[in-house]
Design a protein around this motif. Structure first.
Motif, PDB file in Angstrom:
ATOM      1  N   UNK A  82       0.837  -1.179   0.000  1.00  0.00           N
ATOM      2  CA  UNK A  82       0.000   0.000   0.000  1.00  0.00           C
ATOM      3  C   UNK A  82       0.881   1.241   0.000  1.00  0.00           C
ATOM      4  N   UNK A  83       0.309   2.363  -0.307  1.00  0.00           N
ATOM      5  CA  UNK A  83       1.039   3.632  -0.370  1.00  0.00           C
ATOM      6  C   UNK A  83       0.465   4.562   0.697  1.00  0.00           C
ATOM      7  N   UNK A  84       1.308   4.988   1.633  1.00  0.00           N
ATOM      8  CA  UNK A  84       0.891   5.913   2.679  1.00  0.00           C
ATOM      9  C   UNK A  84       1.360   7.319   2.348  1.00  0.00           C
ATOM     10  N   UNK A  85       0.512   8.281   2.656  1.00  0.00           N
ATOM     11  CA  UNK A  85       0.816   9.697   2.480  1.00  0.00           C
ATOM     12  C   UNK A  85       1.243  10.257   3.830  1.00  0.00           C
ATOM     13  N   UNK A  86       2.371  10.950   3.846  1.00  0.00           N
ATOM     14  CA  UNK A  86       2.870  11.595   5.059  1.00  0.00           C
ATOM     15  C   UNK A  86       2.869  13.099   4.846  1.00  0.00           C
ATOM     16  N   UNK A  87       2.255  13.830   5.753  1.00  0.00           N
ATOM     17  CA  UNK A  87       2.206  15.286   5.702  1.00  0.00           C
ATOM     18  C   UNK A  87       3.056  15.806   6.851  1.00  0.00           C
ATOM     19  N   UNK A  88       4.167  16.458   6.520  1.00  0.00           N
ATOM     20  CA  UNK A  88       5.130  16.959   7.502  1.00  0.00           C
ATOM     21  C   UNK A  88       5.596  15.851   8.449  1.00  0.00           C
ATOM     22  N   UNK A  89       5.782  14.652   7.904  1.00  0.00           N
ATOM     23  CA  UNK A  89       6.306  13.538   8.682  1.00  0.00           C
ATOM     24  C   UNK A  89       5.269  12.750   9.451  1.00  0.00           C
ATOM     25  N   UNK A  90       3.993  13.142   9.413  1.00  0.00           N
ATOM     26  CA  UNK A  90       2.935  12.426  10.136  1.00  0.00           C
ATOM     27  C   UNK A  90       2.084  11.651   9.139  1.00  0.00           C
ATOM     28  N   UNK A  91       1.800  10.380   9.467  1.00  0.00           N
ATOM     29  CA  UNK A  91       1.015   9.519   8.588  1.00  0.00           C
ATOM     30  C   UNK A  91      -0.389  10.103   8.444  1.00  0.00           C
ATOM     31  N   UNK A  92      -0.834  10.270   7.195  1.00  0.00           N
ATOM     32  CA  UNK A  92      -2.114  10.921   6.952  1.00  0.00           C
ATOM     33  C   UNK A  92      -3.160   9.951   6.418  1.00  0.00           C
ATOM     34  N   UNK A  93      -2.909   9.334   5.268  1.00  0.00           N
ATOM     35  CA  UNK A  93      -3.945   8.510   4.636  1.00  0.00           C
ATOM     36  C   UNK A  93      -3.314   7.398   3.802  1.00  0.00           C
ATOM     37  N   UNK A  94      -4.041   6.288   3.682  1.00  0.00           N
ATOM     38  CA  UNK A  94      -3.657   5.194   2.792  1.00  0.00           C
ATOM     39  C   UNK A  94      -4.202   5.542   1.408  1.00  0.00           C
TER      40      UNK A  94
END
Length: 52
Positions: free
Chosen positions: A7-19
């Motif tokens: 899966x691909x995770x999105x990180x916003x400013x180093x914090x996990x946001x959404x799959x």
């Protein structure tokens, strides 16, 4: 032998946001389109994507 699903995770400013892989079909978008949209919606933030 069964392979694990990636899966691909999105990180916003180093914090996990959404799959991204799960969120794309929910929004009737492709993974690539959703990634572009996330980057556009968050100017000034560090957006990274990580395959796990």
């Amino acid at each position: 032998m069964r392979q694990k699903r990636k899966t691909v995770w999105d990180y916003l400013d180093g914090k996990k946001l959404v799959d991204v892989v799960k969120a794309a079909p929910d929004n009737n978008m492709t993974v690539a389109d959703l990634k572009e949209e996330i980057v556009k919606e968050n100017p000034g933030h560090e957006v990274t994507f990580n395959v796990q």
